[in-house]
Every structure is written in structure tokens, then in C-alpha cells.
Design a protein around this motif. Sequence first.
Motif, PDB file in Angstrom:
ATOM      1  N   PRO A 106      38.702  33.109  25.182  1.00 22.71           N
ATOM      2  CA  PRO A 106      37.888  32.835  23.985  1.00 22.71           C
ATOM      3  C   PRO A 106      36.937  31.656  24.144  1.00 22.71           C
ATOM      4  O   PRO A 106      35.996  31.514  23.363  1.00 22.71           O
ATOM      5  N   ARG A 107      37.168  30.821  25.134  1.00 19.56           N
ATOM      6  CA  ARG A 107      36.312  29.657  25.357  1.00 19.56           C
ATOM      7  C   ARG A 107      35.150  29.975  26.298  1.00 19.56           C
ATOM      8  O   ARG A 107      34.349  29.098  26.607  1.00 19.56           O
ATOM      9  N   GLY A 108      35.118  31.196  26.809  1.00 19.66           N
ATOM     10  CA  GLY A 108      34.040  31.587  27.697  1.00 19.66           C
ATOM     11  C   GLY A 108      34.195  31.092  29.116  1.00 19.66           C
ATOM     12  O   GLY A 108      33.210  31.021  29.866  1.00 19.66           O
ATOM     13  N   VAL A 109      35.412  30.759  29.540  1.00 19.44           N
ATOM     14  CA  VAL A 109      35.660  30.292  30.900  1.00 19.44           C
ATOM     15  C   VAL A 109      35.987  31.496  31.780  1.00 19.44           C
ATOM     16  O   VAL A 109      36.975  32.192  31.540  1.00 19.44           O
ATOM     17  N   ARG A 110      35.175  31.737  32.779  1.00 25.20           N
ATOM     18  CA  ARG A 110      35.407  32.880  33.678  1.00 25.20           C
ATOM     19  C   ARG A 110      36.575  32.576  34.609  1.00 25.20           C
ATOM     20  O   ARG A 110      36.668  31.482  35.171  1.00 25.20           O
ATOM     21  N   CYS A 111      37.450  33.565  34.765  1.00 19.96           N
ATOM     22  CA  CYS A 111      38.606  33.434  35.650  1.00 19.96           C
ATOM     23  C   CYS A 111      38.639  34.611  36.610  1.00 19.96           C
ATOM     24  O   CYS A 111      38.696  35.764  36.180  1.00 19.96           O
ATOM     25  N   ASP A 112      38.603  34.336  37.896  1.00 23.62           N
ATOM     26  CA  ASP A 112      38.858  35.349  38.911  1.00 23.62           C
ATOM     27  C   ASP A 112      40.329  35.270  39.275  1.00 23.62           C
ATOM     28  O   ASP A 112      40.832  34.193  39.612  1.00 23.62           O
ATOM     29  N   LEU A 113      41.020  36.397  39.209  1.00 25.05           N
ATOM     30  CA  LEU A 113      42.460  36.423  39.453  1.00 25.05           C
ATOM     31  C   LEU A 113      42.746  37.006  40.827  1.00 25.05           C
ATOM     32  O   LEU A 113      42.382  38.148  41.120  1.00 25.05           O
TER      33      LEU A 113
ATOM     34  N   ASP B 215      54.151  48.220  46.292  1.00 30.51           N
ATOM     35  CA  ASP B 215      55.187  48.428  45.278  1.00 30.51           C
ATOM     36  C   ASP B 215      55.497  47.151  44.507  1.00 30.51           C
ATOM     37  O   ASP B 215      55.980  47.215  43.374  1.00 30.51           O
ATOM     38  N   GLU B 216      55.237  45.999  45.120  1.00 29.16           N
ATOM     39  CA  GLU B 216      55.580  44.733  44.485  1.00 29.16           C
ATOM     40  C   GLU B 216      54.399  44.071  43.782  1.00 29.16           C
ATOM     41  O   GLU B 216      54.545  42.973  43.230  1.00 29.16           O
ATOM     42  N   LEU B 217      53.233  44.706  43.775  1.00 30.33           N
ATOM     43  CA  LEU B 217      52.118  44.180  42.995  1.00 30.33           C
ATOM     44  C   LEU B 217      52.409  44.382  41.512  1.00 30.33           C
ATOM     45  O   LEU B 217      52.670  45.498  41.065  1.00 30.33           O
ATOM     46  N   ILE B 218      52.344  43.327  40.737  1.00 29.16           N
ATOM     47  CA  ILE B 218      52.707  43.388  39.327  1.00 29.16           C
ATOM     48  C   ILE B 218      51.506  43.821  38.488  1.00 29.16           C
ATOM     49  O   ILE B 218      50.507  43.108  38.412  1.00 29.16           O
ATOM     50  N   GLU B 219      51.602  44.982  37.904  1.00 24.30           N
ATOM     51  CA  GLU B 219      50.622  45.508  36.959  1.00 24.30           C
ATOM     52  C   GLU B 219      49.170  45.226  37.360  1.00 24.30           C
ATOM     53  O   GLU B 219      48.446  44.509  36.657  1.00 24.30           O
ATOM     54  N   PRO B 220      48.721  45.786  38.478  1.00 25.96           N
ATOM     55  CA  PRO B 220      47.336  45.502  38.901  1.00 25.96           C
ATOM     56  C   PRO B 220      46.292  45.944  37.880  1.00 25.96           C
ATOM     57  O   PRO B 220      45.268  45.270  37.723  1.00 25.96           O
ATOM     58  N   GLU B 221      46.531  47.044  37.168  1.00 26.19           N
ATOM     59  CA  GLU B 221      45.555  47.470  36.155  1.00 26.19           C
ATOM     60  C   GLU B 221      45.473  46.450  35.026  1.00 26.19           C
ATOM     61  O   GLU B 221      44.388  46.102  34.545  1.00 26.19           O
ATOM     62  N   GLY B 222      46.628  45.947  34.582  1.00 29.81           N
ATOM     63  CA  GLY B 222      46.635  44.936  33.539  1.00 29.81           C
ATOM     64  C   GLY B 222      45.999  43.637  34.004  1.00 29.81           C
ATOM     65  O   GLY B 222      45.318  42.953  33.237  1.00 29.81           O
ATOM     66  N   CYS B 223      46.206  43.296  35.268  1.00 31.58           N
ATOM     67  CA  CYS B 223      45.586  42.085  35.815  1.00 31.58           C
ATOM     68  C   CYS B 223      44.069  42.226  35.841  1.00 31.58           C
ATOM     69  O   CYS B 223      43.340  41.272  35.532  1.00 31.58           O
ATOM     70  N   ALA B 224      43.597  43.415  36.211  1.00 31.05           N
ATOM     71  CA  ALA B 224      42.149  43.646  36.241  1.00 31.05           C
ATOM     72  C   ALA B 224      41.561  43.513  34.838  1.00 31.05           C
ATOM     73  O   ALA B 224      40.479  42.926  34.657  1.00 31.05           O
ATOM     74  N   ARG B 225      42.276  44.017  33.830  1.00 29.07           N
ATOM     75  CA  ARG B 225      41.789  43.889  32.448  1.00 29.07           C
ATOM     76  C   ARG B 225      41.772  42.436  32.014  1.00 29.07           C
ATOM     77  O   ARG B 225      40.827  41.975  31.355  1.00 29.07           O
ATOM     78  N   ALA B 226      42.819  41.700  32.363  1.00 28.89           N
ATOM     79  CA  ALA B 226      42.892  40.289  31.964  1.00 28.89           C
ATOM     80  C   ALA B 226      41.743  39.493  32.575  1.00 28.89           C
ATOM     81  O   ALA B 226      41.143  38.639  31.915  1.00 28.89           O
ATOM     82  N   ALA B 227      41.429  39.762  33.839  1.00 32.25           N
ATOM     83  CA  ALA B 227      40.309  39.071  34.470  1.00 32.25           C
ATOM     84  C   ALA B 227      38.990  39.478  33.829  1.00 32.25           C
ATOM     85  O   ALA B 227      38.127  38.631  33.569  1.00 32.25           O
ATOM     86  N   ALA B 228      38.838  40.770  33.561  1.00 34.68           N
ATOM     87  CA  ALA B 228      37.584  41.267  32.976  1.00 34.68           C
ATOM     88  C   ALA B 228      37.338  40.660  31.596  1.00 34.68           C
ATOM     89  O   ALA B 228      36.182  40.432  31.206  1.00 34.68           O
TER      90      ALA B 228
ATOM     91  N   VAL C  62      37.224  29.389  37.109  1.00 38.74           N
ATOM     92  CA  VAL C  62      38.494  29.016  37.728  1.00 38.74           C
ATOM     93  C   VAL C  62      38.989  30.173  38.586  1.00 38.74           C
ATOM     94  O   VAL C  62      38.956  31.326  38.155  1.00 38.74           O
ATOM     95  N   ALA C  63      39.460  29.862  39.786  1.00 43.17           N
ATOM     96  CA  ALA C  63      40.167  30.838  40.613  1.00 43.17           C
ATOM     97  C   ALA C  63      41.652  30.718  40.312  1.00 43.17           C
ATOM     98  O   ALA C  63      42.253  29.663  40.524  1.00 43.17           O
ATOM     99  N   MET C  64      42.229  31.788  39.789  1.00 44.02           N
ATOM    100  CA  MET C  64      43.658  31.844  39.502  1.00 44.02           C
ATOM    101  C   MET C  64      44.344  32.547  40.674  1.00 44.02           C
ATOM    102  O   MET C  64      44.038  33.705  40.972  1.00 44.02           O
TER     103      MET C  64
END
Length: 270
Positions: free
Chosen positions: A134-141, A149-162, A113-115
Motif C-alpha cells: 500500500p505504500r508503493g514500495v516495489r518488492c522483488d521476491l 516439490d519444496e517450493l512454497i506456493e510459487p503462484e501465490g508468491c508471484a501474486r504477492a510480488a506483483a 527491496v529485494a526479498m
Amino acid sequence: MVPRTDRPAVLAARRQLTPSTYAVRFQLEGPFPTPDPGQFVMVEIPEGGGTFWRRAYSLSAFGQGSEGPWIEMMIKVVGPGTAHWRTAPLGSRGRILGPLGNGFPMDEVTGPVAMVAGGIGLPPLLHAMAGLAPRGVRCDLYLGAATADELIEPEGCARAAAETGGTFVAATDDGSAGEPGLVTAALERRLAAGERYAALWACGPNPMLRAVARLAAGHGLAAWLSLEERMACGVGVCLGCVVPASGGGHLRVCREGPVFPADAIRWEAL
């Protein structure tokens, strides 16, 4: 749609995300139904907070702890209602009504899924990704913002996608971080290069959602889009959040949505 309830809630934690956006965690008092990713809640501001109507927020996370259920949300300050919890002392009390509306079709997705998130549209997609991992569905965010300055937590987003086996793509309108230009343009480039998705899920401003709907139609992809509209009641009574339906008439974002299949909306009328 899961049953809704109205519970007292305590402001338990807060952190600043960007100059205009912050995150809060509320501890709920008493049982609370597990929300589907994409559903939302209506948060009451205590008397003296300067507003009358509750405010609608999607959830970035939900959990059960030793003290009971808790919810997290991200809030962009646009007025006194959205600013209230940025300065309220921890331990302040309110009430939360939910879960409300219809969420993403978690049980229907089987492939990647592309988020696609525009600014404060990020929370429900993070919630969905946590459920799909947990279902093994890959998500690209894909996350877009006006400036770095307005990007919300890019490091956390990268972890969530990974955690889903996916990748994170940032884009800014001014090119100050990530790829320059609109986030939908970044998605379009990857689709043109042969990236394959089973579906596109998105939340953000209407022009971005319209572009995602166009990309989905052009590539023969299913798309589920979470709309952002101002709401007064949150339960379908006041009709303040209606949008034009592709089949004629109108749909209530709070009741039939906020998540719709892309072809359910008459985008040219928005």
C-alpha cells in the motif's frame, strides 16, 4: 517493540503447502497487538502433544475479522512439536504468546527491496510485502528451495510480488524448477546486470544469510536479515538463541532480533 500478550487460540484452518510444510490459521481469543512484519510468536502445544517448550514461528499474515484477531503461519515439520498442528483437529486449542522480538524497518524503506527467502524463511517476507504494497514500495521476491516439490506456493508468491509492482524469481538447488542453483546466485546475477535496490531483506538458513550479507556489502546496500534459531523461552531469559555480534559478545535472536542489520552479526563465527 509492541507490547506482548498471551492469548488462548483456536486452530481455525490448515492447508498443505509442500510435502514437508503446511500453513495454519489461529483465531485468537481477546485483543492482540498488531505485530510488525518479522516479529514472531511462541505457540503452546496442549498437554499430551509430546513437547514441553513452546515453538517459535514467524507470521505470514495477521488480520482482524468479525470474530477478532487471527494469525497465519507456515510450519516445516522437523519433529513432533512442528508436526502437532498438521494432524490436530480443527477447533483444537492452544495458547499464543506475542508479538515478540524486533521486525523489519518498515518505516525506513523508501525504494525497491529485494526479498530473499530460503525455504521456510518465506513467511515474514510475505508479511512485510503485504505491508509495503500500500505504500508503493516495489518488492522483488527471490525464493529458493532444494527441489520443485519444496517450493512454497510459487503462484501465490508471484501474486504477492506483483501486488507491489515487483517480480518473482524461483530457484532450486537441483534445477527442477525456476533457475538452477542457489537463490543468492540468482540475486547476484541480477545485481551484476544492473538491478538496483534500496535494501536487501532476507530470511532463511545461515549460509544463505551470510551470502546475502556479502552481496549487500559488495554492492553498498543496506541489508536486514531475519535469523532462524531454536528458542526455549522467546523473551531473552534462557540465552538459548544467542549469536556472535560483530562488535563482540553475543546478541539474543529472540530479544534483539530476530531481524538484524547484516553488519551486526559476526558471520564467520556462525
